[in-house]
Scaffold this active site. Structure first.
Site, mmCIF file in Angstrom:
data_model
loop_
_atom_site.group_PDB
_atom_site.id
_atom_site.type_symbol
_atom_site.label_atom_id
_atom_site.label_comp_id
_atom_site.label_asym_id
_atom_site.label_seq_id
_atom_site.Cartn_x
_atom_site.Cartn_y
_atom_site.Cartn_z
ATOM 1 N N LYS A 1 -17.660 -1.328 6.112
ATOM 2 C CA LYS A 1 -18.133 -2.267 5.095
ATOM 3 C C LYS A 1 -19.658 -2.265 4.967
ATOM 4 O O LYS A 1 -20.194 -2.397 3.866
ATOM 5 C CB LYS A 1 -17.630 -3.667 5.442
ATOM 6 C CG LYS A 1 -17.702 -4.638 4.279
ATOM 7 C CD LYS A 1 -16.981 -5.934 4.596
ATOM 8 C CE LYS A 1 -17.048 -6.890 3.413
ATOM 9 N NZ LYS A 1 -16.371 -8.175 3.714
ATOM 10 N N MET B 1 24.310 9.049 1.902
ATOM 11 C CA MET B 1 24.092 10.325 2.585
ATOM 12 C C MET B 1 24.387 10.181 4.080
ATOM 13 O O MET B 1 24.952 11.084 4.701
ATOM 14 C CB MET B 1 22.665 10.815 2.362
ATOM 15 C CG MET B 1 22.435 12.230 2.823
ATOM 16 S SD MET B 1 23.561 13.402 2.044
ATOM 17 C CE MET B 1 22.599 13.964 0.655
ATOM 18 N N GLU C 1 0.811 -1.221 0.000
ATOM 19 C CA GLU C 1 0.000 0.000 0.000
ATOM 20 C C GLU C 1 0.846 1.274 0.000
ATOM 21 O O GLU C 1 0.417 2.310 -0.498
ATOM 22 C CB GLU C 1 -0.971 0.015 1.177
ATOM 23 C CG GLU C 1 -2.111 -0.997 1.043
ATOM 24 C CD GLU C 1 -1.747 -2.398 1.542
ATOM 25 O OE1 GLU C 1 -0.562 -2.642 1.858
ATOM 26 O OE2 GLU C 1 -2.656 -3.252 1.626
ATOM 27 N N PHE D 1 -11.337 -7.847 13.780
ATOM 28 C CA PHE D 1 -10.239 -8.253 12.907
ATOM 29 C C PHE D 1 -9.933 -7.146 11.900
ATOM 30 O O PHE D 1 -10.833 -6.633 11.246
ATOM 31 C CB PHE D 1 -10.616 -9.549 12.168
ATOM 32 C CG PHE D 1 -9.541 -9.992 11.217
ATOM 33 C CD1 PHE D 1 -8.270 -10.329 11.683
ATOM 34 C CD2 PHE D 1 -9.787 -10.060 9.860
ATOM 35 C CE1 PHE D 1 -7.269 -10.726 10.814
ATOM 36 C CE2 PHE D 1 -8.786 -10.462 8.974
ATOM 37 C CZ PHE D 1 -7.528 -10.793 9.445
ATOM 38 N N GLN D 2 -8.687 -6.795 11.828
ATOM 39 C CA GLN D 2 -8.202 -5.724 10.940
ATOM 40 C C GLN D 2 -8.892 -4.390 11.192
ATOM 41 O O GLN D 2 -9.082 -3.597 10.274
ATOM 42 C CB GLN D 2 -8.329 -6.145 9.469
ATOM 43 C CG GLN D 2 -7.415 -7.322 9.156
ATOM 44 C CD GLN D 2 -7.220 -7.582 7.689
ATOM 45 O OE1 GLN D 2 -8.097 -7.356 6.880
ATOM 46 N NE2 GLN D 2 -6.048 -8.093 7.342
#
Ligand SMILES: Cc1ncc(C[n+]2csc(CCOP(=O)(O)OP(=O)(O)O)c2C)c(N)n1
Ligand SMILES: [Mg+2]
Lengths: 585, 186
Positions: free
Chosen positions: A164, A483, A52, A114-115
């Site tokens: 949802k 760097m 993502e 969940f999630q």
């Protein structure tokens, strides 16, 4: 004209009505209804990324190279948290993104389902605004408002979190025109008195400078055009931040290079010595100002910015002008012309003579080698072989290679250069190049990468191969976190704590594994041919450019130092330094 | 150079120029912020203050326009003039924020706070507490044989003063609402 439909269908409908062509996303349980709707239509293209974070950077690349908002679709919980880095990156660099996340159903919110993650809570400080939509009837309006907020005023990322059950339920869809957006309307016209005051200063300034930033690019191509007109008509030198490169052409006669920590000698001394500093769409970032107390000590400062909170945040401004760069420059030019197009010609001539002296230092000089590829040389060659390409875009990762790319590559148009400025996100460049290529399928898109940064999102090579996006990954491989190594050398007694890249993959084999082309080059004599091979190949390429491992990036203003305390490195400084004052080498 | 017409207290231009720009003095300002009464708006405002290291002396919030779904947040904050201006600009650019008023700069205003103070004691202390409460126009809203709960409204300094006096007389607990403030006149 409203219509009944499910929340999931509304999402797709709203995207269509907003003119969205591409969504970068990754599915999961909490967004399955939306994915189901995407499946059943052909207008909106979905690019399946591999992580993502990749989706957010790809959307940023898409947005920066088109001027349109980038759209991201992720699932709840880990989908949303993975997107946080890219969202923050977009906030820091003012990139318009609309992120849509799935959420557990409303009746499970707060139950540690969940999630489940508190996505609006987590993203509140890293979005311009965000919404949790609990009612399908409110969904369409919220989505339209989200696009409005992301693209109005100072652009930035927004997030709409959709449980949802809201996606499954039916509700009333309204089109964009019916959504209430009037409340959020930052002012775009600058105050005429303030603009006139600036014109008066321009008329008499002996040593003026235009310090431009990403705001010019965000304001649209018209703003870049007006900037060119202003600079060319007045003869005022132009420098730019990392984010603003291309707004004024690198080939333009007033261009003095990028400013700041790794900016040019001439640009930084111009900032230090000017008597009128005109900030156009930049924000006095600490990489630009160096030590605040010693910043541009003898100047009056004007600051044009659409965000009132940028004014006086870091540097005190004498003339604040709140408005959109394009609108303000238009008025500024009008007033300046109406008052007789005056400048102090004599003063400017002297100023340019001084600037030419500083330029003669040739601050980007480096000692080339016939044995090893110097990273600067690699970028010079890449530039030479691609500069005339009619449609070139460059993205970068973060590190030395990024600064060398900014120093050695020139941009003559806005929206051609995408890099992570404010957040400095390693892993930005590869997914960003994918987003750019999706927007411009025929263009040449090159990601100038460091090997360490590139590994951070290398899984996105799979995305490039899947969608036949011929992105060129030009990896400046110094086998170091270059760097970091440079700072350790200069500031930490050469104690190289964990700053080398060990156990690197064989990039050519890695390319093969991904199903694209790998090229390795480790000798300057072979460089041009290897770059040509990369450019001629019609698909994605991973180019492993093995370079000198210990090269430092100069000039450098160490953190906390003033502009005139620059380390010049290899540049020939004999004599010039005595003339121009206290330059510490 | 033309004089810029900067309106007192305007957040259009920075009011920074009206005061000594380099002043390191810490000022106390009362801000009235009109916001959409939507979920998360208070978290946003508080997050701004904590995230950017600004001070909150007191903060009150309640819906003030039921029809229009607007709430009024009254914030008392402290900082240098530059910080105060930043706070106003940062608040002003938030999407659900409609207006930011700096009551301290915009002119005279009244600021009031409500406090409940529980004072326990017997004998002389108890009598003295009641006598002082009368002077301060505090009302008794609960009493037992050994305690009072006083209610008082006033400027925060007045409540501070009353609480100080009550401390030796048996102050047990105090609850304060924080400041609500309005500009005087119209
Ligand atoms: C996500 C992230 N982690 C850490 C850093 C700190 N950092 C800045 S540059 C750099 C090294 C980058 O190495 P490489 O990509 O190989 O580029 P080089 O400097 O060698 O050109 C690091 C670790 C960062 N900018 N971003
Ligand atoms: Mg490296």
């Amino acid at each position: 004209m409203s219509q009944q439909m499910t929340g999931a269908k509304m999402v797709v409908q709203a995207l269509k009505d907003q003119g969205v062509e591409v969504v970068f996303g990754y599915p999961g349980g909490a967004v399955l209804p939306i994915y189901d709707e995407l499946f059943q239509q052909n207008e909106i293209r979905h690019i399946l990324v591999r992580h993502e974070q990749g989706a957010t950077h790809a959307a940023e690349g898409y947005a920066r190279s088109t001027g349109k908002p980038g759209v991201v679709l992720v699932t709840s919980g880990p989908g949303a948290t993975n997107a946080v880095t890219g969202i923050t990156d977009a906030l820091m660099d003012s990139i318009p993104l609309v992120v849509i996340s799935g959420q557990v159903p409303t009746f499970m919110v707060g139950s540690d389902a969940f999630q489940e993650a508190d996505t609006v809570g987590i993203t509140r400080p890293c979005t311009k605004h965000n919404w949790l939509v609990k009612d399908t009837d409110r969904l369409a309006e919220t989505l339209h408002q989200a696009f409005h907020v992301a693209t109005t005023g100072r652009p930035g990322p927004v997030l709409v979190d959709i449980p949802k059950d809201v996606q499954f339920a039916s509700g009333n869809y309204i089109p964009p025109q019916a959504a209430r957006t009037e409340h959020y309307a930052p002012r775009v016209k600058g105050d005429i008195d303030a603009i006139t005051a600036l014109v008066e200063l321009i008329e008499t300034a002996e040593r003026p400078v235009l310090y431009t930033g990403g705001g010019v690019i965000n304001s649209g191509p018209g703003a870049s055009q007006l900037l060119r007109e202003l600079a060319d008509a007045t003869g005022i030198p132009v420098t730019s931040t990392l984010m603003g490169l291309g707004a004024y052409p690198a080939s333009g006669k007033n261009w003095i290079g990028m400013l700041g920590m790794h900016g040019t000698y001439e640009a930084n001394l111009v900032m230090h010595g000017c008597d009128l500093l005109i900030n156009i769409g930049a924000r006095f970032d600490d990489r630009i100002t160096g030590r605040i107390a010693d910043f541009s000590p003898g100047s009056r400062r004007a600051h044009i910015d659409i965000d009132p909170s940028s004014i006086n945040k870091v540097i005190r401004t004498d003339i604040p002008i709140i408005g959109d760069v394009g609108h303000v420059l238009e008025d500024l030019l009008k007033i300046w012309k109406a008052r007789g197009r005056k400048t102090d010609r004599e003063g400017l001539a002297k100023w340019w003579a001084q600037i030419d002296e500083w330029r003669a230092v040739n601050c980007l000089a480096f000692r080339n080698s016939s044995e090893l590829i110097k990273p600067q040389h690699a970028l010079q060659r890449l530039e030479a072989l691609t500069r005339d390409h009619p449609d070139r875009y460059v993205t970068t990762e973060v590190g030395q290679h990024q600064m060398w790319a900014a120093q050695f590559m020139g941009f003559d148009a806005p929206n051609r250069w995408m890099t992570s400025g404010g957040l400095g996100t390693m892993g930005y460049g590869l997914p960003a190049s994918i987003g750019v290529q999706v927007a411009h399928p025929e263009a040449l898109v090159i990601n100038v990468a460091g090997e360490a940064s590139w590994l951070m999102n290398m899984q996105e090579m799979g995305t490039a191969v899947q969608y036949r996006l011929p992105v060129k990954q030009f990896i400046i491989n110094n086998e170091r976190l270059g760097m970091v190594r440079q700072w350790q050398e200069l500031l930490h007694g050469e104690r190289y704590s964990h700053s080398w890249s060990e156990s690197l993959p064989d990039f050519v084999k890695l390319a093969e594994a991904f199903g694209c082309k790998g090229i390795k080059c480790d000798h300057p004599d072979q460089l041009d041919d290897a770059i040509r091979e990369m450019l001629d190949y019609p698909g994605p390429v991973i180019f492993d450019c093995l370079v000198e491992k210990h090269e430092n990036c100069f000039p450098m203003i160490p953190s906390g130092n003033a502009h005139n305390q620059m380390i010049l490195g290899e540049a020939e400084t004999q004599g010039v330094i005595g003339d121009s004052g206290a330059v510490l080498v | 150079m033309s004089a810029l017409k900067i309106q007192q207290g305007s957040s259009r231009h920075s009011a920074y120029d009206l005061r000594d720009p380099n002043a390191e003095v810490i000022e106390t300002h009362t801000l009235a912020v009109i916001v959409d009464n939507e979920p998360g708006v208070l978290a946003r405002v508080i997050g701004l203050f904590s995230g950017r290291g600004y001070n909150i002396e007191s903060l009150t919030v309640a819906e003030t326009d039921h029809e229009g779904h607007r709430s009024r947040i009254t914030i008392v904050t402290t900082g240098t003039p530059q910080v105060i201006d930043q706070i106003k600009a940062q608040l002003g650019r938030m999407v659900p924020v409609h207006e930011v008023h700096d009551l301290t700069v915009e002119g005279a205003h009244v600021a009031r706070e409500l406090a409940l103070l529980k004072v326990a004691g017997k004998g002389d202390a108890r009598i003295e507490a009641l006598r002082l409460a009368e002077i301060f126009r505090a009302n008794v809203v609960d009493s037992t044989l050994e305690s009072f709960v006083f209610e008082m409204t006033g400027a925060p300094e007045k409540i501070d003063a009353f609480a100080e006096l009550m401390r030796p007389l048996g102050l047990v607990e105090i609850a304060r609402t924080g400041v609500a403030a309005l500009a005087r006149g119209v």
